[in-house]
Enzyme design. Structure first.
Site, PDB file in Angstrom:
ATOM      1  CG  ASP A 191      -1.993   1.047   1.211  1.00 35.60           C
ATOM      2  OD1 ASP A 191      -2.965   0.960   0.433  1.00 35.60           O
ATOM      3  OD2 ASP A 191      -1.817   2.005   1.977  1.00 35.60           O
ATOM      4  CG  HIS A 197      -5.501  -3.050  -0.638  1.00 34.28           C
ATOM      5  ND1 HIS A 197      -4.589  -2.543  -1.542  1.00 34.28           N
ATOM      6  CD2 HIS A 197      -5.239  -2.424   0.545  1.00 34.28           C
ATOM      7  CE1 HIS A 197      -3.816  -1.656  -0.943  1.00 34.28           C
ATOM      8  NE2 HIS A 197      -4.188  -1.560   0.315  1.00 34.28           N
TER       9      HIS A 197
END
Length: 344
Positions: free
Chosen positions: A118, A315
């Protein structure tokens, strides 16, 4: 496949802190469990709204392979300082912090293997540009590399033009509303639960990449499957270590677009353009809505040696598909180390 992981306050690792460029950074330190000499230092960088604990499945794996592992709480998070000013969160300053902390551990001439997820992924690519001599290898999970544009385009304008609409949520994060509404233990817990995938009985979600945080749904969500109750409470406890507004530091990472662009004019002006010569690995997650694998198209041209892989996960690949992520990292480390056989 059963995959070992750290638990909150796990006694198998050390919890340390140090001063870096005038700020206190806290970090987890894992030593090799193989009994032999360390194969090197792996330095792991988390993203939003994670903590060093987000790498809990990777730390035991890497120490079992003979590596020393360091995982800091990034600026704004956990036991690390959280300056109020967004100017302190530029990727250039954060890269300098990573380098300064690493130098304390490996000395002036040592090198590290650097991995990120991220925002941590965005940061490790910049460390590779600003401090290439520090790195023996660099990898990112979910976050592709993107080069700075010679001309500045505000994210608002890019989205209005129909591009990067998957980043619309970032406009919500950089504004005042999320910071103002998510304060106090209960709200922080609801927010973290929604960000890590909690759903309601009728499919309600608390977060949408096209809208941001859906405040009216936060109290309708069941607990995320990605965290046990103990783990979720650990996240909340670490967030509450900072005074209100608890999310200001983490959200400041979203408030630096122009500042980062200003810093990177120097990089863009280098002869031959931007190039990462450090051996690199990019692991995409097939179900990542915020950072879909398609975003990595064309990034190869910026690398001297780039390996690619993709895992079947959202994610939150580090915790949703830890075995696959670890296998990918392990195979790449074997290549980096000269072809030793991976063991899972």
């Amino acid at each position: 496949m059963s995959t070992d992981k750290l638990v909150p306050n796990d006694p198998r690792v050390k919890y340390e802190s140090t001063q870096v460029n005038g700020k206190t950074y806290s970090y987890v330190l894992g030593e090799p469990t193989t009994g032999g000499e360390s194969k090197g230092l792996v330095f792991l960088v988390h993203g939003f709204p994670d903590l060093s604990f987000g790498w809990r499945y990777q730390v035991p794996y890497l120490t079992s392979r003979g590596y020393r592992v360091v995982v800091p709480d990034q600026l704004g998070y956990g036991g690390t300082d959280a300056p109020a000013a967004a100017e302190e969160y530029t990727l250039k300053k954060l890269s300098d912090d990573v380098a300064a902390l690493a130098r304390k551990l490996v000395g002036d001439d040592g090198q590290i293997i650097l991995g990120g997820h991220d925002w941590g992924g965005a940061l490790v690519w910049r460390v590779a540009l600003w401090h290439p001599d520090l790195l023996r290898g660099v990898f990112s999970v979910c976050t592709p590399f993107s080069a700075s544009n010679p001309q500045f385009f505000a994210l608002e304008d890019i989205i209005a033009a129909g591009k990067l609409t998957n980043f619309t949520y970032q406009l919500h994060f950089k504004g005042p509303e999320v910071e103002e509404k998510i304060q106090g233990e209960d709200k922080v817990k609801q927010f973290l639960n929604c960000m890590f995938g909690g759903h309601g009985a009728n499919g309600e979600r608390g977060f949408d990449t096209a809208k941001g945080v859906l405040f009216d749904n936060l109290d309708k969500l069941s607990k995320t499957r990605l965290l046990s109750e103990e783990e979720l409470n650990h996240y909340v406890e670490r967030y509450m270590a900072h005074p209100a507004p608890q999310l200001r530091g983490p959200l400041n990472w979203y408030r630096t677009q122009r500042l980062n662009w200003e810093d990177e004019k120097e990089l863009a002006g280098r002869p031959g353009g931007v190039k990462i010569e450090t051996p690199a690995l990019f692991i995409a997650a097939s179900g990542d809505e915020a950072l879909p694998p398609s975003m990595s198209a064309g990034m190869d041209k910026y690398f001297g040696k780039l390996s690619r892989d993709e895992v079947n996960a959202s994610h939150w690949a580090l915790t949703q598909a830890p075995g696959e992520v670890n296998k990918s990292i392990g195979a790449w480390l074997d290549e980096l180390d000269g072809g030793a056989k991976a063991s899972l």
